[in-house]
Design an enzyme around this catalytic site. Structure first.
Site, mmCIF file in Angstrom:
data_model
loop_
_atom_site.group_PDB
_atom_site.id
_atom_site.type_symbol
_atom_site.label_atom_id
_atom_site.label_comp_id
_atom_site.label_asym_id
_atom_site.label_seq_id
_atom_site.Cartn_x
_atom_site.Cartn_y
_atom_site.Cartn_z
ATOM 1 N N ASP A 1 -4.516 -5.083 5.600
ATOM 2 C CA ASP A 1 -4.826 -5.901 4.431
ATOM 3 C C ASP A 1 -3.612 -6.761 4.091
ATOM 4 O O ASP A 1 -2.475 -6.301 4.115
ATOM 5 C CB ASP A 1 -5.198 -5.012 3.241
ATOM 6 C CG ASP A 1 -5.761 -5.787 2.063
ATOM 7 O OD1 ASP A 1 -6.240 -6.931 2.266
ATOM 8 O OD2 ASP A 1 -5.740 -5.256 0.937
ATOM 9 N N SER B 1 0.861 -1.177 0.000
ATOM 10 C CA SER B 1 0.000 0.000 0.000
ATOM 11 C C SER B 1 0.897 1.226 0.000
ATOM 12 O O SER B 1 1.704 1.401 -0.904
ATOM 13 C CB SER B 1 -0.944 -0.051 1.209
ATOM 14 O OG SER B 1 -1.879 1.007 1.161
ATOM 15 N N HIS C 1 -2.576 -0.924 -3.350
ATOM 16 C CA HIS C 1 -3.768 -0.103 -3.125
ATOM 17 C C HIS C 1 -3.661 1.202 -3.909
ATOM 18 O O HIS C 1 -2.698 1.952 -3.759
ATOM 19 C CB HIS C 1 -3.915 0.231 -1.640
ATOM 20 C CG HIS C 1 -4.236 -0.948 -0.793
ATOM 21 N ND1 HIS C 1 -4.100 -0.928 0.567
ATOM 22 C CD2 HIS C 1 -4.693 -2.189 -1.096
ATOM 23 C CE1 HIS C 1 -4.465 -2.101 1.061
ATOM 24 N NE2 HIS C 1 -4.807 -2.885 0.066
#
Length: 184
Positions: A127, A7, A34
């Site tokens: 995540d 991310s 992301h």
């Protein structure tokens, strides 16, 4: 198969990791980073400029092929089917993200079992932790970027707490382990 997630700081980490991979790597690579749902899909062209392997945007029903890096398109979950083809989904967000690292990791784990390596990089959410846990449960390997090296250490720390790791190390050591996994 090698699945990679990240991310915040992920693109910069990939710009260091991908060039260190063996151009003869005998493993397919799929990546979730992301990005905003409406963001243009520029990551493949950015990464291909420095990658030792070809990089492309994953598409529906694209076969998973060794030696090719596929990137999840913005706004879609990327999954690996039992038939070892990619699938795209607009199902609900997971950990506030679509694409979600957990979704890719869990599906790749189910498809490849002990022949998958999950790699979790820098990021600002949890995540990927549950997906990495599932990969390990199914006999695959879990590699995590050393939190001290990560631009944002939230993601690697969450993965260490929830899934543990077969190797937690700087990017150079992760690349070496991936290269060892994918020897022909």
């Amino acid at each position: 198969m090698v699945v990679i997630g990240g991310s915040a700081g992920g693109p910069a980490a990939l710009l260091r990791l991908l060039p260190a991979l063996d151009p003869e790597l005998d493993a397919a690579i799929a990546i979730v980073i992301h990005v905003g749902a409406d963001s243009p899909d520029l990551l493949p062209s950015i990464l291909e400029a420095t990658s030792a392997l070809p990089v492309k945007l994953a598409t529906e029903r694209l076969p998973v092929v060794s030696g090719i890096v596929c990137i999840a398109p913005s706004g879609y979950h990327l999954l690996v089917g039992q038939d070892r083809c990619f699938a795209l989904s607009v199902d609900e967000k997971v950990c506030f993200s679509r694409p979600s690292i957990d979704v890719l990791f869990k599906s790749a784990g189910e498809a490849y079992r002990g022949a998958v390596v999950g790699v979790l990089l820098t990021g600002a959410s949890s995540d990927g932790a549950q997906g990495l846990k599932r990969i390990r449960e199914l006999g695959g390997l879990a590699l995590i970027q050393e939190p001290a090296e990560a631009e944002v250490d939230t993601m690697p720390r969450a993965a260490l707490e929830q899934a543990g790791a077969d190797l937690c190390a700087p990017l150079a050591a992760l690349a070496a382990r991936i290269n060892g996994f994918g020897r022909r």
